[in-house]
Design a protein around this motif. Structure first.
Motif, PDB file in Angstrom:
ATOM      1  N   PHE A 196     -56.464  11.166   4.748  1.00 45.01           N
ATOM      2  CA  PHE A 196     -55.096  10.571   6.656  1.00 45.01           C
ATOM      3  C   PHE A 196     -54.024  10.638   6.527  1.00 45.01           C
ATOM      4  N   GLY A 197     -53.277  10.378   7.220  1.00 43.88           N
ATOM      5  CA  GLY A 197     -51.695  10.222   7.182  1.00 43.88           C
ATOM      6  C   GLY A 197     -51.644   9.437   8.449  1.00 43.88           C
ATOM      7  N   VAL A 198     -50.216   8.690   8.468  1.00 44.86           N
ATOM      8  CA  VAL A 198     -49.424   8.108   9.994  1.00 44.86           C
ATOM      9  C   VAL A 198     -48.774   8.851   9.899  1.00 44.86           C
ATOM     10  N   VAL A 199     -48.908   8.945  12.045  1.00 43.44           N
ATOM     11  CA  VAL A 199     -48.365   9.777  12.936  1.00 43.44           C
ATOM     12  C   VAL A 199     -47.595   8.747  13.685  1.00 43.44           C
ATOM     13  N   LEU A 250     -57.966  17.399  17.094  1.00 42.01           N
ATOM     14  CA  LEU A 250     -56.405  17.570  15.760  1.00 42.01           C
ATOM     15  C   LEU A 250     -56.403  16.629  15.091  1.00 42.01           C
ATOM     16  N   TYR A 251     -55.791  17.029  13.630  1.00 41.84           N
ATOM     17  CA  TYR A 251     -55.280  17.108  13.092  1.00 41.84           C
ATOM     18  C   TYR A 251     -54.293  16.774  12.791  1.00 41.84           C
ATOM     19  N   PHE A 252     -53.953  15.379  11.868  1.00 40.30           N
ATOM     20  CA  PHE A 252     -52.554  15.275  11.204  1.00 40.30           C
ATOM     21  C   PHE A 252     -51.404  16.160  11.030  1.00 40.30           C
ATOM     22  N   GLY A 292     -59.671  19.095   6.936  1.00 34.57           N
ATOM     23  CA  GLY A 292     -60.867  19.367   5.622  1.00 34.57           C
ATOM     24  C   GLY A 292     -61.097  20.804   5.738  1.00 34.57           C
ATOM     25  N   GLU A 293     -61.382  21.085   4.818  1.00 32.31           N
ATOM     26  CA  GLU A 293     -62.659  22.863   4.458  1.00 32.31           C
ATOM     27  C   GLU A 293     -63.358  22.838   5.871  1.00 32.31           C
TER      28      GLU A 293
END
Length: 156
Positions: free
Chosen positions: A118-121, A3-5, A148-149
């Motif tokens: 990155f991100g904040v969830v 899982l990603y942002f 990412g790619e």
């Protein structure tokens, strides 16, 4: 699948559990970490504001964390990296033998300006007993890698 942002869209809900509160583990946890009489002795619990033996709220939090670690959210590509906890509340006491389940709601997300990979969830945790009563809630910020790619399609 990782899982990603991008996969953690506001409104998405992840469910986890159930897990049964083991009386022996509850007693051991109380002796080691929260040795208050109403966590250790039936009579003291009965005479307390709770009216019965109850487990530590910190153990309820630990069970909730265990359910998070066993949930689909454990598939976050960079691991479960917590940044902050807010609004921790214990709504109802939990007793040995109770069966807990947890829901994790994605409340919001924001990609990092300083670290664009990155991100904040923001997650809202809600833990329930076998009667569907809310026993604990909190809000939690986690650090999540952006896809990412070549890391595959977004889903969810």
């Amino acid at each position: 699948m990782a899982l990603y942002f991008e996969d953690l869209k506001p409104g998405r809900v992840f469910k986890a559990g159930p897990i049964t509160v083991d009386p022996t583990q509850a007693s051991e946890f109380a002796r080691q970490y929260d040795p208050q009489p109403f966590h250790l002795k039936e009579a003291a619990g009965a005479a307390s504001v709770f009216g019965s033996l109850v487990i530590s709220g910190w153990q309820t939090a630990a069970y909730s964390m265990r359910m998070l670690a066993d949930s689909e959210l454990a598939g976050i590509a960079n691991g479960l990296v917590g940044l902050q906890i807010d609004k921790l509340m214990w709504h109802q006491p939990v007793q040995p033998g109770d069966v807990l389940s947890t829901e994790f709601d994605v409340m919001s997300r924001k990609q990092s300006r300083s670290k664009p990979g990155f991100g904040v969830v923001q997650l809202a945790w809600r833990t329930f007993n076998q009667r569907g009563e809310l026993v604990m809630s909190l809000e939690n910020a986690i650090w999540v890698a952006v896809r990412g790619e070549g890391q595959g399609p977004s889903h969810g």
